[in-house]
Design an enzyme around this catalytic site. Structure first.
Site, mmCIF file in Angstrom:
data_model
loop_
_atom_site.group_PDB
_atom_site.id
_atom_site.type_symbol
_atom_site.label_atom_id
_atom_site.label_comp_id
_atom_site.label_asym_id
_atom_site.label_seq_id
_atom_site.Cartn_x
_atom_site.Cartn_y
_atom_site.Cartn_z
ATOM 1 N N GLY A 148 41.148 32.335 22.180
ATOM 2 C CA GLY A 148 41.344 33.781 22.231
ATOM 3 C C GLY A 148 40.043 34.512 21.964
ATOM 4 C CB CYS A 149 38.906 37.862 22.960
ATOM 5 S SG CYS A 149 40.424 38.792 22.645
ATOM 6 C CE1 TYR A 150 40.308 41.799 18.182
ATOM 7 C CE2 TYR A 150 42.456 41.117 18.967
ATOM 8 C CZ TYR A 150 41.545 42.123 18.706
ATOM 9 O OH TYR A 150 41.875 43.439 18.948
ATOM 10 C CB THR A 152 35.762 33.352 20.825
ATOM 11 O OG1 THR A 152 36.673 32.575 21.610
ATOM 12 C CG2 THR A 152 34.342 32.990 21.197
ATOM 13 C CB SER A 153 34.369 37.377 17.816
ATOM 14 O OG SER A 153 35.600 37.808 17.306
#
Lengths: 345, 345, 345, 345
Positions: A148-150, A152-153
């Site tokens: 997911g994007c969150y 990953t960060s």
């Protein structure tokens, strides 16, 4: 030339995958699927692709997997798992950009996604597609779950500190600001221009489904379980995530060591940039690219460390990362098709 | 009609003060000052005021205080304190919108603002102008220090929980997203459209000067000192602050009680809205108004509470709050000139 | 206190009407209608009104007109005319913000709106609600057709030149940039944040329904018919219209006279500002207000004049203008509730 | 690998040139110059280039030209012509992105740029770098004048109709909406986020320096002189130009032929897309790419034709076009480094 197909080509992630594949020197697109737009030309649905991609959309079927080397599934959560078992019967490698194969534990999936997993036996086979942490497993995988994007960060920000055992794994608080494209292309009141524009808002506090994914990934990097307070917010920009990741430093950790640990952890990584001292991440500098910008500071006054992490939610947070994983799976140079800096301004 | 003057009328805060005063039924503007623009008409510097305010700007001098009931100082930090002692010699009430009189301790001021305070003896006389906490003192004050935008949002969010002694005062983490007008009207590279637009960025981590102000105000609400990790961020919108305020719940606190405590604390307050269950604050709903929107949730999984707080940094975070304090000081209805809902969309 | 009701209170125009009425010193709101949201509190649909308006929405019925002095109809085109004949039976004055009663000729209405008018006999009775041109008629009217946003900006820009017979009535080209709120609050792909943001687009070229309205209004100001090329565009901002109005100057017209003619035409008008030489209109300076900013230049090189006109499409282009007309109809001061400058930044 | 240098690498055009060159398969960057930032690393000035370009900035000197095949001058107007004569002494090909060599007539340059041209003898030698019109000349040129952003969009829109002699060359009106990056990276009040955001404004009416450039280029396409009314506007987006180009159709022109003429004119062009019927250009679809989107409509009611043209002012309007010209000059495939669709959303 390797052949790549995309299921769900007309969403924001599908369109971004196509933008990257157009300039990828070693792949060509095979099939593009879209359910409601089947029969139309992709450029009529995504005008930015006019003149670059000239292909008719078809409906997803098992045959789609047979004609290609890698199939990206840019489908909604719970839709992917309806198709994956059948699709896996071909030799095609699959990168699923939904959440369906990210969690190892079907029970946790059921708790957070409010529906039972349809093929829990595949969860142990799926590899979590974060190359910086799992490159070797990705090489061997037939099924990769694109992070997911969150997560990953947040995971790239905190994993090095977890590995060093420098932070209290129960003290982690992540406050993440996301661009509006993270909410997808479906019509919603909250993502209408006049509602989302010029406004920051919180949503899904304490309930966001990326929470267990972050906890699982960080626990994997650390020596034990961790519990995360995760606050997602919508910021008035199309792309970008800026994650503020705060944790209590364990006694004995030298504050000055934190940035060095990040730099050491990602030395040689082609897409992770630990910024020079005094520079803080800015989402705009990563937009359109597969880069992650990191910076950390230990605050001796409060005994906490904060790691800031910026990326493009459609880039390293979705399509860029999927292309990176595909490169790894196909034995191509990992940066192929991804040699593009951020689009600024 | 009461007479109100503004020193520093051409900055964003000065312009917003004028927007509010134009429709205030019981005041009229006396003198408007601006150093570099002295001699010009305010409408040539602030085109939104064209046709509403037709007044020539003058330079600030001690005489300015003599002609009015209230003088707003919308001057930069460290500039206000050069003028206040002289200005106080008149009978005029002064509301200073800079940070110069917010901190009680001159040493703390010197540490964070990197310059010694010029008149520390006035610090004990200045009243912190947050009417919800200090209404009675504001009524009597000649010198009011208008709270900072970040502190207003954070303190209103957390003060009720501090008073109840429900949260660990050492565990407070505040992550605040601010609109770009918070950086002022002076030319800067980071606030150019092409740099600030479509991008979220962090700045001043661990060093932001609003940190001691938040700690002082929360300590005043609680029974002892507190330490805050404060992360300020710039979001691509002109106005608005959304503060994510997280803290560890002390044992024995009923999670369900948190929202009720907020509602109870602000019952009867004309500008603080505790939202109904399920609704989270959105900065856009407060833009242009003096309202604060609050919502809280206790997360039993992590043992933490999060309070989200939204306001307009130029409204309740600056000019609106100053007009509210002026109303209190002048014995006018507290909502006079402030009966305006948010401008949405 | 006069009583005002709103039919269609939850659209952007309805919400803006409420924002203005909240601070109007001489009116109170009676009934608020909304079809799909009937039974809910308006503040749950429009969070910016939280704490300012606390009223339950009902469905529209003939009784609504009976309880009030003025009824605003903020309904879609073709819906208004289904209700107006019945509503007119009460004594209530009606201001219709749709296009249904703006055109004098039912045939033209049918041609451009692709549906026959349901009560053409009312068209001659309805007064076009542009106070700067038709103040006296508005005073007497029971039914006022509130002008469209594009026509308001274009007609105020050009009417003075038409009256002087200075421009070729067949040479008028209007290129208008509108904020996204002009497209309404209904969900559409083109008004999703990620599609509308950071992008300018044209739509409805040669077919926009405001074209005959502009031609009718300008012909009324001139001595004969006029033909207009009208190009509407969507700009990435919530509010605002900037109209570029170009026309060929007739021989004998002194270029220098143009700005003077505008200034003369609007001397004494409370909401029209002809800017000083060298200043060009900026939509941002009008946002949130009922102001119109105008500037003109004659270009001797090309023999053309250009008039630029800026306003807030929800302000002077819709709700502000409707409140202005209501003030005229009710015998109140024309600026009551409208003494608010633009919200900038 | 061909060597390319950039003078003025830290402005928006310079940064965009680098973004394109990073992924260009057949070039490498030699020298990057910047006057005030000389000695610093480009990534410290342009954070989007972090990890992609790692090079120290130097001051511009004649030696810069000697080490490379093509030198891009991304310098301010009037600065380029101070350097070009000396730089041309090397064998290096020069593409000047300023306006200094675009106009053929030194007198016209002097009139509009308010300063005499320093080397008028070079004007006849410089080739106007619009490959769609002047590809063959560009191939042979040592000095190419890269067209302005506004002229590129307007000329590509209208040149086919001028060639056919279908429109009245004295009736052309161009209303162009530009993104804020068109104003450059220098600090200005009008390009601060809080002033430019959410606002459309006009500037330089009747005086914009791109006017004679458009007239010269269109006259070259037609059989005689033409006079253009040009209105430039700033729209709240970082990139993009949307030009509304209106003209009177000459008698005998079949309205239906207009779009066909565009399609025919640009058949085979790699970057010009004439959209299918019913689709209108949207700047967002071209952002980050070298594409131009065109659509036309003849309005029989008014006897006029309108051509809408969208492009990225930093792409086809500046850096993309310069790379395209460099490819032509170097004998490389014209699309090398430019195979990138628009970044949407």
């Amino acid at each position: 030339m390797k052949k790549i197909s995309i299921a769900g080509a007309t969403g924001y992630t599908g369109i971004e995958l196509l933008r990257l594949l157009v300039k990828h020197p070693e792949v060509e697109t095979a099939t593009l699927t879209a359910e409601s737009h089947a029969g139309k030309n992709i450029a009529d649905i995504a005008p930015s692709l006019r003149g670059w991609v000239d292909q008719t959309l078809v409906k997803l079927s098992p045959e789609v997997a047979q004609g290609c080397d890698v199939l990206f599934l840019a489908l909604p959560h719970t839709t992917s798992m309806q198709h994956v078992p059948e699709l896996l019967k071909s030799d095609c490698k699959i990168i699923d950009l939904s959440a369906d194969y990210r969690l190892h534990d079907a029970q946790v999936y059921g708790d957070w996604y409010k529906t039972p997993h349809l093929n829990p036996e595949l969860l142990s086979q799926a590899v979590y597609g974060l190359p910086e942490l799992h490159r070797d497993k990705i090489k061997q995988a037939q099924l990769v779950a694109n992070p997911g994007c969150y997560p990953t960060s947040a995971v790239l920000a905190l994993a090095p500190l977890m590995k060093e055992n420098w932070v209290d794994a129960q003290s982690i608080i992540i406050d993440s600001k996301s661009g509006v494209s993270g909410a997808g292309r479906k019509l919603k009141q909250t993502t209408q221009f006049c509602e989302a524009n010029e406004s920051v808002s919180a949503y899904g506090l304490g309930e966001h489904r990326h929470t267990p994914e972050i906890e699982q990934a960080l626990a994997g990097a650390a020596t034990g379980p961790c519990t995360v307070s995760f606050t997602p917010l919508l910021a008035p920009m199309p792309r970008g995530i800026l994650a503020s990741c705060t944790a209590r430093l364990l006694p004995g950790t030298a504050p000055g060591a934190v940035t060095d640990a990040l730099a050491r952890a990602y030395a040689g990584e082609p897409f992770v940039r630990v910024l020079p001292p005094g520079q803080w991440p800015v989402t705009g500098a990563t937009a359109g690219s597969n880069a992650v910008h990191l910076q950390a500071a230990a605050d001796t006054r409060t005994g906490r460390v904060i790691v800031m992490s910026a990326l493009d939610n459609l880039g390293k947070g979705a399509a860029g990362q999927a292309v990176q994983a595909a490169n790894v799976m196909l034995g191509l140079p990992e940066t192929a098709g991804l040699t593009t800096s951020g689009v600024a301004p």
